[in-house]
Design a protein around this motif. Structure first.
Motif, PDB file in Angstrom:
ATOM      1  N   HIS A   1      -3.221   8.984  -6.421  1.00 28.68           N
ATOM      2  CA  HIS A   1      -2.378   8.396  -5.375  1.00 28.68           C
ATOM      3  C   HIS A   1      -1.303   9.408  -4.975  1.00 28.68           C
ATOM      4  O   HIS A   1      -0.799  10.149  -5.823  1.00 28.68           O
ATOM      5  CB  HIS A   1      -1.725   7.115  -5.899  1.00 28.68           C
ATOM      6  CG  HIS A   1      -1.151   6.262  -4.828  1.00 28.68           C
ATOM      7  ND1 HIS A   1       0.049   6.542  -4.200  1.00 28.68           N
ATOM      8  CD2 HIS A   1      -1.612   5.108  -4.255  1.00 28.68           C
ATOM      9  CE1 HIS A   1       0.307   5.612  -3.302  1.00 28.68           C
ATOM     10  NE2 HIS A   1      -0.683   4.728  -3.311  1.00 28.68           N
ATOM     11  N   PRO A   2      -0.937   9.471  -3.687  1.00 27.60           N
ATOM     12  CA  PRO A   2       0.108  10.415  -3.268  1.00 27.60           C
ATOM     13  C   PRO A   2       1.408  10.266  -4.047  1.00 27.60           C
ATOM     14  O   PRO A   2       2.134  11.247  -4.241  1.00 27.60           O
ATOM     15  CB  PRO A   2       0.302  10.058  -1.790  1.00 27.60           C
ATOM     16  CG  PRO A   2      -1.009   9.514  -1.350  1.00 27.60           C
ATOM     17  CD  PRO A   2      -1.550   8.773  -2.534  1.00 27.60           C
ATOM     18  N   LEU A   3       1.700   9.050  -4.507  1.00 29.42           N
ATOM     19  CA  LEU A   3       2.918   8.858  -5.297  1.00 29.42           C
ATOM     20  C   LEU A   3       2.847   9.574  -6.641  1.00 29.42           C
ATOM     21  O   LEU A   3       3.881   9.927  -7.220  1.00 29.42           O
ATOM     22  CB  LEU A   3       3.159   7.363  -5.532  1.00 29.42           C
ATOM     23  CG  LEU A   3       3.564   6.533  -4.312  1.00 29.42           C
ATOM     24  CD1 LEU A   3       3.530   5.053  -4.662  1.00 29.42           C
ATOM     25  CD2 LEU A   3       4.956   6.947  -3.834  1.00 29.42           C
TER      26      LEU A   3
ATOM     27  N   GLY B   1       1.784  14.057  -5.600  1.00 29.65           N
ATOM     28  CA  GLY B   1       2.574  14.876  -4.697  1.00 29.65           C
ATOM     29  C   GLY B   1       3.353  15.963  -5.420  1.00 29.65           C
ATOM     30  O   GLY B   1       3.490  15.946  -6.650  1.00 29.65           O
ATOM     31  N   PRO B   2       3.885  16.932  -4.677  1.00 36.98           N
ATOM     32  CA  PRO B   2       4.581  18.067  -5.300  1.00 36.98           C
ATOM     33  C   PRO B   2       5.837  17.679  -6.071  1.00 36.98           C
ATOM     34  O   PRO B   2       6.237  18.372  -6.994  1.00 36.98           O
ATOM     35  CB  PRO B   2       4.906  18.969  -4.104  1.00 36.98           C
ATOM     36  CG  PRO B   2       4.870  18.062  -2.904  1.00 36.98           C
ATOM     37  CD  PRO B   2       3.832  17.042  -3.207  1.00 36.98           C
TER      38      PRO B   2
END
Length: 433
Positions: free
Chosen positions: A135-137, A140-141
């Motif tokens: 998931h992007p959550l 992510g960086p």
């Protein structure tokens, strides 16, 4: 002296961890669920970590949460899980809820910007694991830290075992066994509830599977054969759990490179006693076994011995670790080497050399941060590296990454398919950015 060391380690690790106070900007943890494992897994370890505080707890029943907080000196009790996640003073959450809730509350915690220490297994199945960890959550960086709590991997004993395995050539076979004696779990325990993601493979079996996969350097595995037993007594809860919960499970695995592995797990282990009587006269009693993992290496050639001219010296190593889940109390790594001298296809001499190793502190200088102490539990070691990761420090470098957690759940699903059991149901929770 060894008995004194055992008593000192056990006292400091389990009974009375030293209070090291706080320093700097400590990571403030909230507990989602007033679980029985949290005192061992986080509350005790945090007491001895100057950069970790268990600051809040929330449970389904506020009264239970209040009593839990009083017992464990937790200053804040929230009415709901959502209230805890809304608490801006909380940096990280420890999730020890039933397996079926791991995906939802892991994702909710990430959305709230909290770092997440997530009990194993990470989710109910591989599909949920992929959705959570990719998931992007989570990916992510600047994503919060998300860790599946395979605590045993963080202890120097397990890493020393792996180092001994890797120094002896290629692994040929690996075996791991993990059981809970019959009667240790009550019939109403969540491990026996299909809807909550229960089952042997979802509990102690996941340790056995994880252990062999670590020895196999996390190579993808195929399930060659698997067997299981369902519940021996009908639970009160539902018919689905009766026919779909694995009471015990065994599985044979293989990799594309030809390595093989077996796992054995049981959450109601028994044995027949007394063995001297005819089988029809015996009865079952709870059976306790020591958690173990054993790796057998391929036979390798060594330098020929001078007294055996023209002959070949060959050696096969077997490395076994005992009690890898609670090594601080006691553990042992057995390194057994079987030697043989071969001439014209025949053995002309054989012998065996065995040594025993223990590792309560780092023996690998590259991983030795100078902080680990010999009384640290696997959970204390895990907390050390979790805090290091939150703080942006390298630490020992031991970690369970997202792809490993996904691969672990893929293997669990495949074993369930092989034995004809249903994969544990996916979460119905959905979240959009």
């Amino acid at each position: 002296m060894s008995l004194l060391s055992f008593l000192q380690r056990s006292y400091r690790a389990i009974i009375n961890p030293p209070d090291r106070g706080t320093k700097g900007d400590p990571v403030r943890f909230g507990l989602l669920g007033a679980s029985t494992i949290a005192p061992l897994a986080l509350i005790g370890p945090a007491k001895s970590h100057p950069e970790a505080i268990v600051a809040a707890v929330a449970a389904r029943d506020r009264g239970h949460a209040v009593k839990y907080a009083q017992k464990h000196a937790i200053p804040i009790v929230h009415d709901t899980y959502e209230d805890l996640l809304d608490d801006k003073s909380i940096d990280a959450v420890y999730i020890a809820l039933p397996n079926s809730l791991h995906y939802e509350w892991g994702l909710r915690s990430l959305h709230a910007g909290k770092h997440v220490l997530l009990e194993k297994p990470a989710t109910s199945n591989a599909a949920d694991a992929e959705k959570l960890f990719r998931h992007p959550l989570a990916a992510g960086p600047h994503a919060p830290v998300l860790l599946e709590a395979f605590h045993y991997q963080f202890h120097p004993a397990w890493q020393t075992f792996l180092n001994e395995v890797r120094q002896a050539g290629s692994v040929e076979a690996v075996d791991s066994r993990q059981t809970i004696p019959f009667g240790a779990l009550a019939p109403e325990d969540i491990r026996f509830d299909f809807g909550l993601g229960g089952g042997c493979l979802m509990d102690v079996g996941t340790y056995a599977l994880s252990a062999v996969r670590q020895v196999l350097d996390r190579e993808p595995v195929q399930v060659v054969h698997a067997t299981h037993q369902t519940l021996r007594t009908k639970p009160f809860r539902d018919e689905l759990s009766t026919c779909q919960i694995d009471n015990s499970i065994t599985a044979s695995l293989s990799t594309s490179s030809g390595k093989v592995a077996t796992i054995t797990a049981d959450i109601a282990s028994t044995c027949e006693w007394p063995s001297c009587l005819p089988q029809s006269w015996r009865f079952n009693i709870p059976h306790v076994t020591i958690p173990m993992c054993q790796a057998v290496m391929e036979e390798v050639p060594l330098d020929a011995l001078s007294e055996f001219k023209g002959a070949e010296h060959r050696m096969r190593r077997t490395v076994t670790i005992w009690n890898y889940l609670l090594p601080v109390v006691w553990h042992r790594i057995d390194i057994s080497e079987n030697h043989r001298i071969v001439s014209e296809g025949k053995d002309i001499k054989q012998w065996k050399e065995t040594r025993f190793v223990k590792a309560y502190e780092w023996t690998d200088s590259e991983k030795d941060t100078g902080l680990y102490e010999n009384w640290w539990t696997t959970w204390r070691c895990q907390l050390e590296e979790f805090v290091n990761r939150v703080k942006g420090r390298e630490g020992s470098g031991v970690w369970v990454d997202a792809e490993e957690s996904i691969a672990q759940m893929l293997a669990i699903d495949e074993i369930y398919r092989k034995v004809g059991l249903q994969i544990r149901p996916s979460s119905t929770y959905e979240h959009s950015l």
